[in-house]
Design a protein around this motif. Structure first.
Motif, PDB file in Angstrom:
ATOM      1  N   GLN A  26      12.538   4.349  -2.124  1.00 28.89           N
ATOM      2  CA  GLN A  26      11.674   4.182  -0.957  1.00 28.89           C
ATOM      3  C   GLN A  26      10.209   4.377  -1.319  1.00 28.89           C
ATOM      4  O   GLN A  26       9.332   3.693  -0.791  1.00 28.89           O
ATOM      5  N   TRP A  30       7.272   1.604  -0.908  1.00 26.05           N
ATOM      6  CA  TRP A  30       6.027   1.934  -0.206  1.00 26.05           C
ATOM      7  C   TRP A  30       4.815   1.615  -1.085  1.00 26.05           C
ATOM      8  O   TRP A  30       3.817   1.066  -0.602  1.00 26.05           O
ATOM      9  N   LEU A  31       4.891   1.963  -2.372  1.00 27.74           N
ATOM     10  CA  LEU A  31       3.781   1.663  -3.278  1.00 27.74           C
ATOM     11  C   LEU A  31       3.527   0.161  -3.357  1.00 27.74           C
ATOM     12  O   LEU A  31       2.376  -0.278  -3.389  1.00 27.74           O
ATOM     13  N   ARG A  32       4.593  -0.620  -3.386  1.00 26.52           N
ATOM     14  CA  ARG A  32       4.426  -2.069  -3.511  1.00 26.52           C
ATOM     15  C   ARG A  32       3.872  -2.688  -2.238  1.00 26.52           C
ATOM     16  O   ARG A  32       3.009  -3.562  -2.288  1.00 26.52           O
ATOM     17  N   TRP A  33       4.377  -2.259  -1.080  1.00 22.84           N
ATOM     18  CA  TRP A  33       3.961  -2.892   0.175  1.00 22.84           C
ATOM     19  C   TRP A  33       2.632  -2.383   0.699  1.00 22.84           C
ATOM     20  O   TRP A  33       1.780  -3.162   1.098  1.00 22.84           O
ATOM     21  N   LYS A  34       2.439  -1.080   0.716  1.00 24.60           N
ATOM     22  CA  LYS A  34       1.229  -0.513   1.322  1.00 24.60           C
ATOM     23  C   LYS A  34       0.034  -0.523   0.370  1.00 24.60           C
ATOM     24  O   LYS A  34      -1.075  -0.837   0.770  1.00 24.60           O
ATOM     25  N   LEU A  35       0.251  -0.154  -0.875  1.00 27.64           N
ATOM     26  CA  LEU A  35      -0.858  -0.104  -1.833  1.00 27.64           C
ATOM     27  C   LEU A  35      -0.983  -1.367  -2.655  1.00 27.64           C
ATOM     28  O   LEU A  35      -1.943  -1.516  -3.408  1.00 27.64           O
ATOM     29  N   GLU A  36       0.003  -2.257  -2.532  1.00 26.66           N
ATOM     30  CA  GLU A  36       0.050  -3.472  -3.330  1.00 26.66           C
ATOM     31  C   GLU A  36      -0.122  -3.157  -4.816  1.00 26.66           C
ATOM     32  O   GLU A  36      -0.943  -3.745  -5.518  1.00 26.66           O
ATOM     33  N   TRP A  94      -2.917   3.967  -7.913  1.00 29.41           N
ATOM     34  CA  TRP A  94      -3.997   4.382  -7.009  1.00 29.41           C
ATOM     35  C   TRP A  94      -5.338   3.794  -7.433  1.00 29.41           C
ATOM     36  O   TRP A  94      -6.235   3.646  -6.605  1.00 29.41           O
TER      37      TRP A  94
END
Length: 96
Positions: A26, A30-36, A94
């Motif tokens: 998960q 999240w890293l892929r979708w929100k932070l691209e 980040w």
């Protein structure tokens, strides 16, 4: 068998390993979708987290088998490189 309860230590270990794997997956989503995040950073984080989860399994099973030296050595040899990989991947994610 008195005082053991219904689950042995290894059954509890496998339950928490499942929880850790799900949380890791998960977190990667999240890293892929929100932070691209890039695929390289995701690969580093996944490799680091997978290595750390493997070490948790190794260390807990070593303690359950009454081999604490094996558990402590696994933290030095397996967990720390996994932590370094995960931190490098997170810094890369980040940074973008």
């Amino acid at each position: 068998m008195s005082g053991l309860g219904i689950f042995s230590g290894i059954e509890v270990l496998f339950f928490w390993l499942g929880v850790l794997c799900l949380a890791t997956f998960q977190g990667l989503v999240w890293l892929r979708w929100k932070l691209e995040a890039s695929w390289l950073s995701l690969a580093l984080v996944a490799a680091g987290c997978g290595t750390m989860i493997f070490d948790v399994a190794w260390a807990v099973s070593s303690v359950l088998e009454k081999e604490p030296q094996s558990a402590s050595m696994s933290v030095l040899v397996i967990f720390l490189p996994g932590l370094i990989l995960a931190v490098m991947g997170m810094r890369l994610a980040w940074k973008q």
